[in-house]
Design a protein around this motif. Sequence first.
Motif, mmCIF file in Angstrom:
data_model
loop_
_atom_site.group_PDB
_atom_site.id
_atom_site.type_symbol
_atom_site.label_atom_id
_atom_site.label_comp_id
_atom_site.label_asym_id
_atom_site.label_seq_id
_atom_site.Cartn_x
_atom_site.Cartn_y
_atom_site.Cartn_z
ATOM 1 N N TYR A 17 -11.063 0.001 -3.168
ATOM 2 C CA TYR A 17 -10.653 -0.269 -4.543
ATOM 3 C C TYR A 17 -11.029 0.909 -5.441
ATOM 4 O O TYR A 17 -10.219 1.367 -6.261
ATOM 5 C CB TYR A 17 -11.316 -1.555 -5.051
ATOM 6 C CG TYR A 17 -11.042 -1.824 -6.502
ATOM 7 C CD1 TYR A 17 -9.818 -2.347 -6.907
ATOM 8 C CD2 TYR A 17 -11.996 -1.545 -7.475
ATOM 9 C CE1 TYR A 17 -9.557 -2.585 -8.251
ATOM 10 C CE2 TYR A 17 -11.742 -1.777 -8.810
ATOM 11 C CZ TYR A 17 -10.521 -2.296 -9.194
ATOM 12 O OH TYR A 17 -10.262 -2.524 -10.521
ATOM 13 N N VAL A 76 -2.586 7.082 -4.378
ATOM 14 C CA VAL A 76 -2.892 6.074 -3.364
ATOM 15 C C VAL A 76 -2.981 4.766 -4.133
ATOM 16 O O VAL A 76 -3.840 4.584 -4.979
ATOM 17 C CB VAL A 76 -4.227 6.359 -2.638
ATOM 18 C CG1 VAL A 76 -4.556 5.232 -1.678
ATOM 19 C CG2 VAL A 76 -4.173 7.686 -1.906
ATOM 20 N N LYS A 77 -2.055 3.862 -3.852
ATOM 21 C CA LYS A 77 -1.942 2.632 -4.647
ATOM 22 C C LYS A 77 -2.025 1.424 -3.728
ATOM 23 O O LYS A 77 -1.257 1.299 -2.774
ATOM 24 C CB LYS A 77 -0.604 2.638 -5.396
ATOM 25 C CG LYS A 77 -0.515 1.631 -6.476
ATOM 26 C CD LYS A 77 -1.382 2.058 -7.645
ATOM 27 C CE LYS A 77 -1.275 1.044 -8.752
ATOM 28 N NZ LYS A 77 -2.484 1.002 -9.537
ATOM 29 N N ILE A 78 -2.962 0.525 -4.033
ATOM 30 C CA ILE A 78 -3.103 -0.728 -3.302
ATOM 31 C C ILE A 78 -2.808 -1.835 -4.303
ATOM 32 O O ILE A 78 -3.535 -2.012 -5.271
ATOM 33 C CB ILE A 78 -4.523 -0.880 -2.716
ATOM 34 C CG1 ILE A 78 -4.866 0.320 -1.838
ATOM 35 C CG2 ILE A 78 -4.621 -2.180 -1.919
ATOM 36 C CD1 ILE A 78 -6.315 0.406 -1.449
ATOM 37 N N ASP A 126 -8.789 3.800 -4.733
ATOM 38 C CA ASP A 126 -7.493 3.540 -5.365
ATOM 39 C C ASP A 126 -7.538 3.933 -6.839
ATOM 40 O O ASP A 126 -6.621 4.567 -7.354
ATOM 41 C CB ASP A 126 -7.138 2.058 -5.203
ATOM 42 C CG ASP A 126 -5.921 1.638 -6.005
ATOM 43 O OD1 ASP A 126 -4.866 2.278 -5.848
ATOM 44 O OD2 ASP A 126 -6.026 0.672 -6.775
ATOM 45 N N ARG A 127 -8.609 3.589 -7.516
ATOM 46 C CA ARG A 127 -8.736 3.896 -8.947
ATOM 47 C C ARG A 127 -8.905 5.392 -9.187
ATOM 48 O O ARG A 127 -8.351 5.932 -10.132
ATOM 49 C CB ARG A 127 -9.922 3.135 -9.564
ATOM 50 C CG ARG A 127 -9.726 1.660 -9.581
ATOM 51 C CD ARG A 127 -8.587 1.294 -10.531
ATOM 52 N NE ARG A 127 -8.186 -0.076 -10.304
ATOM 53 C CZ ARG A 127 -6.942 -0.458 -10.177
ATOM 54 N NH1 ARG A 127 -5.955 0.390 -10.252
ATOM 55 N NH2 ARG A 127 -6.642 -1.718 -9.971
ATOM 56 N N LEU A 171 -5.440 -5.253 -0.048
ATOM 57 C CA LEU A 171 -6.749 -4.597 -0.044
ATOM 58 C C LEU A 171 -7.617 -5.155 1.076
ATOM 59 O O LEU A 171 -8.281 -4.401 1.794
ATOM 60 C CB LEU A 171 -7.434 -4.779 -1.404
ATOM 61 C CG LEU A 171 -8.814 -4.177 -1.559
ATOM 62 C CD1 LEU A 171 -8.767 -2.660 -1.424
ATOM 63 C CD2 LEU A 171 -9.408 -4.575 -2.900
ATOM 64 N N GLY A 185 -7.460 10.424 -0.407
ATOM 65 C CA GLY A 185 -7.965 9.052 -0.447
ATOM 66 C C GLY A 185 -9.068 8.835 0.573
ATOM 67 O O GLY A 185 -10.084 8.190 0.277
ATOM 68 N N VAL A 239 0.869 -1.174 0.000
ATOM 69 C CA VAL A 239 0.000 0.000 0.000
ATOM 70 C C VAL A 239 0.904 1.222 0.000
ATOM 71 O O VAL A 239 1.769 1.365 0.862
ATOM 72 C CB VAL A 239 -0.935 0.026 1.229
ATOM 73 C CG1 VAL A 239 -1.777 1.285 1.247
ATOM 74 C CG2 VAL A 239 -1.811 -1.210 1.256
#
Length: 126
Positions: free
Chosen positions: A84, A94-96, A87-88, A102, A36, A25
């Motif tokens: 999710y 913000v990257k999972i 994140d998109r 997740l 986020g 993450v």
Amino acid sequence: MMEIAVKWVAMSALLAVAAGVLKSVEVRSWAWAFAGAAVFGALNVALGWFIVPLTKLIGLPVAVMTLGISNLLIPIAVNMLFLYLADRVTKDHVKIKGILPLAILSVVVTVGGYFVHKIMHMATAA
């Protein structure tokens, strides 16, 4: 209004701490942790009123068969969906990376949100 601000800060802190602990993450900065958390909160407000009761209604037979244990998993699953989507929306800020991080982040956010809600409720009752 104060309750929303406290929950927003708490969710931002949970997101930032989880990013520090979980290698999969990533959060670029505190500003993006707030962004986020804002997206996550907006999704909760916009869609949560519809999705949570719907999943509880659909999951009612399973809840009866498992004596209610499945009701613990519904908020985690809904939060996984919202995380999710957050994140998109935030793209690479913000990257999972992966389903397991997740799921872990969803459990952290669900449990953390529960405790923040309880603390806020106790503070307003006193």
